[in-house]
Design a protein around this motif. Structure first.
Motif, short mmCIF file in Angstrom:
data_model
loop_
_atom_site.label_atom_id
_atom_site.label_comp_id
_atom_site.label_asym_id
_atom_site.label_seq_id
_atom_site.Cartn_x
_atom_site.Cartn_y
_atom_site.Cartn_z
N GLN A 478 1.12 -1.60 -0.04
CA GLN A 478 -0.19 0.02 0.10
C GLN A 478 0.66 1.75 0.35
O GLN A 478 0.37 1.86 -0.40
N SER A 479 1.94 1.32 0.63
CA SER A 479 3.20 1.96 0.28
C SER A 479 3.38 3.12 -0.40
O SER A 479 3.35 3.95 -0.96
N TYR A 480 4.03 1.63 -1.07
CA TYR A 480 4.64 1.59 -2.90
C TYR A 480 3.89 2.30 -3.03
O TYR A 480 3.90 2.74 -4.68
N ALA A 481 2.28 1.63 -3.34
CA ALA A 481 1.11 2.04 -4.75
C ALA A 481 1.70 3.43 -3.83
O ALA A 481 1.38 4.34 -4.85
N LEU A 482 1.41 3.72 -2.93
CA LEU A 482 0.67 5.83 -3.16
C LEU A 482 1.71 6.71 -2.97
O LEU A 482 1.41 7.03 -3.18
N LEU A 483 3.43 5.54 -2.96
CA LEU A 483 4.21 6.91 -3.44
C LEU A 483 4.05 7.21 -4.53
O LEU A 483 4.48 8.03 -4.88
N PHE A 484 3.98 5.86 -5.27
CA PHE A 484 4.15 6.19 -6.82
C PHE A 484 2.56 7.07 -7.29
O PHE A 484 2.98 7.34 -8.29
N VAL A 485 1.63 7.08 -6.30
CA VAL A 485 0.75 8.17 -6.69
C VAL A 485 1.24 9.50 -6.41
O VAL A 485 0.60 10.35 -7.06
N GLN A 486 2.14 9.49 -5.42
CA GLN A 486 2.50 11.03 -4.59
C GLN A 486 3.57 11.47 -5.74
O GLN A 486 3.52 12.36 -6.63
N ALA A 487 3.81 10.68 -6.37
CA ALA A 487 4.98 10.52 -7.52
C ALA A 487 4.27 11.24 -8.71
O ALA A 487 4.34 11.88 -9.43
N CYS A 488 3.22 10.79 -8.93
CA CYS A 488 2.43 11.43 -10.51
C CYS A 488 1.78 12.34 -10.06
O CYS A 488 1.87 12.93 -11.00
N VAL A 502 4.39 23.91 -10.62
CA VAL A 502 4.95 24.18 -9.15
C VAL A 502 4.36 23.50 -8.48
O VAL A 502 3.48 22.59 -8.39
N SER A 503 5.06 22.31 -6.93
CA SER A 503 4.76 21.21 -6.83
C SER A 503 6.06 21.19 -5.83
O SER A 503 6.75 22.56 -5.01
N LEU A 504 5.69 20.09 -5.17
CA LEU A 504 5.97 19.88 -4.20
C LEU A 504 7.49 18.61 -3.69
O LEU A 504 7.17 17.58 -3.27
N PRO A 505 8.18 19.12 -4.60
CA PRO A 505 9.25 16.96 -5.44
C PRO A 505 9.89 16.89 -3.85
O PRO A 505 9.86 15.74 -3.69
N SER A 506 10.48 18.19 -3.05
CA SER A 506 10.67 17.58 -1.80
C SER A 506 9.91 16.29 -0.62
O SER A 506 10.26 16.02 -0.56
N LEU A 507 8.47 16.68 -1.38
CA LEU A 507 7.54 15.56 -0.54
C LEU A 507 8.01 14.32 -1.03
O LEU A 507 8.16 13.21 -0.47
N PHE A 508 7.84 13.91 -2.45
CA PHE A 508 8.21 12.72 -2.68
C PHE A 508 10.00 12.40 -2.48
O PHE A 508 10.07 11.18 -2.43
N ALA A 530 17.67 15.62 -9.14
CA ALA A 530 18.83 15.99 -9.98
C ALA A 530 17.71 16.31 -11.64
O ALA A 530 17.92 17.35 -12.22
N GLY A 531 16.53 16.13 -11.28
CA GLY A 531 15.56 16.08 -12.36
C GLY A 531 14.88 17.41 -12.42
O GLY A 531 14.44 18.23 -13.39
N VAL A 532 14.42 17.92 -11.29
CA VAL A 532 14.32 18.60 -10.97
C VAL A 532 14.82 20.49 -11.08
O VAL A 532 14.72 21.08 -11.88
#
Length: 783
Positions: A478-488, A502-508, A530-532
């Motif tokens: 479940q955590s892995y799935a929600l982490l993927f949702v957070q990345a999306c 504008v986003s919150l990439p540091s949350l991910f 690096a991506g940001v």
């Protein structure tokens, strides 16, 4: 780096627990150092990269930043520093002055220094005063930002960011200190819990033994006086002494058994194993119910007796075992489909009768018989008391404990931090619309503002509702799935928004460190940063802007990771402290049971034996009867002393005294004794254990054997010492059977006590009948 990184954690009992606080101190110090240095570095670079700044101005900026940062890292962030002193308040005044003075020279460029002082104020003062000082400091910071910022949107963005950083300073520092306090206070908690348990011991001992031993002493004095006046009266009083001693000895054994805690979980696993081995399908449903030790042990006894009863039935194919709590009562049920055996052994009925009496003694009920469906049902129901266990009482009184109030305050502050994080990003989105007029920005960019607000809200909600909860299992599907949702939610808006993303990439990035294994987590963190940076450069950001983006993600990502990880760690350490205190209480209960049996068993047995002997020789030899009475009085006084020693802690027993006492008791029982004691230079713990084994061994000789000769020897053998008690009696009425001595695994409570004590020192206890028919009890202990 702060001095806290050098703190060494004490062992907690297992290797995994031992490493955790040490790793916590190191990582917490590392995160605090990186975050605080980075936040100050932003302002310092803003000054140094200004056009027209010369060397002396740059040096002045460094002289402002250095002391403020040093005070924070080397003083306020050190767990060992007391913050409730005048020195701490003086340091805060110095830090605040150095944080606000740069405004005179560099306007708002070094305003990040004030967030350190504001966060420290929450650490130093009580909540009401702390939040007042925090508000004053942040009001001053906001005034500076609104005075010197070029636009009001910029001032809003910087003000929200300043409050966000100030709260992070407080939370990171406070949680890191709390980890240390929790770890250091665990010994105090265990000590308090044991002290509470000892008070209970003292009450039990006073109620159980105080009156009986006092009565024996009083009657002994009376008999001693009656020897010269009335032998009949003296004989009656001696008979009462014998009866009191025997009843008290029975009570001692009963209490010692009662203080031995049985594990309901362990008994249930044993039950499943036994029933499965008998081809019985078992369904086990145990609800985790918080019960006092005595009730847990009683339920375990009922379960053991119930399963033993099931095995005596024929035709059992299915068995259900359930434990449920409803309406303040806990119920244990054992249901099976077998038919009653015609000849149920008397000991089974007797054991169930004894358990029924125990259950009734705790205000419960126990019933057994066929139910409406024709199945056999055993049901035990007990009330759950409201009285707190010693562990819970000690936990509530322990200094700096992680209470529910603390948890609520931290959770509330963490919620505010993440909301401010989202508002900061939202204000950045308004700035990217290119207009300073709020209504114009809303009317001309309605879709953009609504879309940005929507996914930012979703990100914050997901973080607070799942990842920030300390009881969530992070390493799960479940955590892995929600982490993927957070990345999306973080990166997919980049497709329609482009350069206005504008986003919150540091949350991910921070959450990835929590959820993923270390290597994958740090890889995801680095790839995100690096991506940001590449995205910013792609849309026209220069090298300096890319560096700020990288440093910002590094800072806020570590903040997210550090805050959630420390909250989870503090919660786990709080539970660990409670478990450790429970273990300490359980060990103290076991120590009490052993000492109660070992120290008082022989004394009471000897009192009963000597009173019977005195009664027999009273008419024949009055002088010897008088001597025996004096020994009874001495044993009684010693027993009273032992009662106090059991309640207060271990005492060092004298091996010489115990050997002389054993010899006297055996001689009084008409046993020829040969004594050989060699114990020079033995450690106190070894002498005490050998004395206990000697006392218990002689008690068993008097209790179980028909003995004419007994040999007691303590000899040094190699690197250890051996105690041998050899007698020519017939054990338990059985004829001697030549066999080799075997390790004692289970026997009576006395043998088990001795075996446990000897094993605790790395030794071995053996007992058995030798080839010549003599029974040998042997304890070998390394020195």
């Amino acid at each position: 780096m702060p001095e806290q990184l050098a703190v060494t954690a004490e062992p907690l009992g297992t290797a995994g627990i031992d490493r955790r606080p040490r790793r916590a101190l190191f990582l917490a110090g590392l995160i605090i150092t990186v975050v605080f240095v980075n936040s100050c570095l932003f302002g310092l670079l803003a000054v140094l990269l200004r056009p027209g700044v010369d060397f002396w101005q740059g040096l002045l900026a460094v002289l402002y930043v250095g002391p403020v940062l040093a005070i924070q890292l080397l003083y306020f962030s050190r767990p060992a520093v007391r913050l409730d002193t005048r020195l701490a308040k003086a340091m805060l005044v110095v830090q605040a002055c150095l944080a606000y003075l740069p405004t005179l020279h560099f306007e708002a460029a070094l305003s990040s220094l004030t967030t350190l002082a504001a966060g420290s104020a929450l650490l130093l003062f009580r909540p009401r005063t702390g939040w007042t000082v925090f508000t004053v400091f942040m009001a001053g910071t906001t005034w500076i930002l609104w005075t010197y910022d070029d636009t009001w949107l910029g001032a809003v963005f910087d003000s929200i960011t300043a409050i966000f950083y100030a709260l992070v300073v407080y939370l990171l520092t406070w949680l890191a200190r709390l980890v240390t306090e929790l770890h250091q206070a665990r010994t105090e908690l265990a000590r308090r819990a044991v002290a509470e348990q000892r008070l209970a011991f003292a009450r039990d001992l006073h109620d159980l033994l105080g009156l009986s031993l006092s009565a024996i002493a009083l009657k002994g004095e009376l008999v001693h006086r009656l020897l010269r006046k009335s032998l009949d009266r003296a004989r009656e009083e001696l008979a009462e002494i014998t009866g009191i001693a025997q009843r008290t000895l029975s009570d001692v054994r009963s209490v010692a058994r009662g203080y031995r805690e049985l594990s309901l979980d362990k008994e249930s696993r044993t039950a499943v194993s036994l029933l499965s081995a008998s081809n019985v399908a078992v369904r086990l449903d145990l609800e985790q119910v918080k019960l006092p030790v005595k009730l847990r042990t009683l339920l375990a006894k009922v379960l053991r007796e119930g399963v033993t009863n099931v095995l005596r039935y024929t035709g059992v194919e299915q068995c259900e075992i359930t434990v449920r709590e409803t309406g303040g009562r806990v119920a244990l049920e054992i249901v099976h489909d077998g038919t009653a055996h015609e000849d149920v052994p008397a000991e089974t009925a007797e054991s169930l009768f004894e358990v029924t009496k125990e259950v009734a003694g705790h205000g419960g009920t126990l019933s057994a018989g066929p139910d409406a469906a024709g199945r056999w049902r055993l049901r035990a129901e007990l009330p759950v008391p409201d009285q707190a266990e010693p562990t819970e009482t000690a936990l509530a009184q322990a200094p700096g404990h992680w209470s529910r109030i603390d948890a609520r305050n931290v959770q509330w502050t963490l919620t505010v931090v993440f909301i401010l994080f989202g508002l900061s990003a939202m204000s950045r989105a308004f700035m990217l619309t290119g207009t300073d007029d709020l209504w114009t920005a809303l009317s001309e960019n309605t879709w953009y503002i609504a879309f940005t607000a929507g996914y930012l809200t979703a990100l914050i909600t997901l973080q607070l509702s799942y990842f920030a909860r300390p009881n969530v299992r992070l390493r799960s599907r479940q955590s892995y799935a929600l982490l993927f949702v957070q990345a999306c939610l973080t990166f997919l808006p980049l497709i329609p928004l482009g350069n206005t993303w504008v986003s919150l990439p540091s949350l991910f990035a921070g959450t990835a460190l929590l959820v993923l294994p270390p290597l994958l987590g740090w890889t995801a963190f680095a790839v995100t940063a690096a991506g940001v940076v590449l995205v910013r450069i792609e849309y026209g950001t220069d090298f300096l802007g890319g560096f700020y983006s990288f440093a910002s993600i590094l800072n806020t990502g570590l903040m997210v990771f550090g805050l959630i990880w420390l909250i989870r760690l503090v919660t786990e350490l709080g539970e660990t402290r409670k478990r450790l205190a429970e273990v300490a209480v359980a060990e103290e209960r076991l120590r009490f049971a052993r000492d109660l049996h070992d120290l008082l068993g022989m004394s009471l047995s000897a009192i009963a034996l000597k009173s019977e002997l005195t009664s027999r020789i009273m008419d024949i030899d009055t002088d010897r009867a008088s001597d025996e009475l004096l020994e009874i009085l001495g044993l009684t006084r010693q027993a009273l002393t032992d009662v106090r020693s059991v309640a207060s802690g271990y005492r060092e027993l004298s091996l010489d005294q115990e050997s002389r006492s054993a010899q006297a008791v055996l001689v009084a029982a008409d046993v020829q004794v040969r004594l050989e004691i060699e114990h020079e230079d033995l450690p106190a713990t070894v002498r005490t254990v050998l004395a206990v084994v000697l006392r218990e061994g002689v008690t068993n000789v008097l209790r179980h054997s028909k003995v004419e000769r007994c040999e007691i020897a303590v000899r040094r053998i190699g690197d250890g010492v051996a105690l041998d008690i050899v007698n020519d009696g017939v054990e338990n009425g059985r004829p001697p059977k030549p066999e080799r001595p075997v390790r004692v695994e289970a026997a009576g409570s006395g043998i088990t006590n001795m075996s446990d004590r000897v094993a605790g020192l790395g030794g071995e206890l053996t007992a058995g009948v030798e080839a010549d028919g003599r029974f040998r009890l042997r304890a070998v202990v390394p020195v």
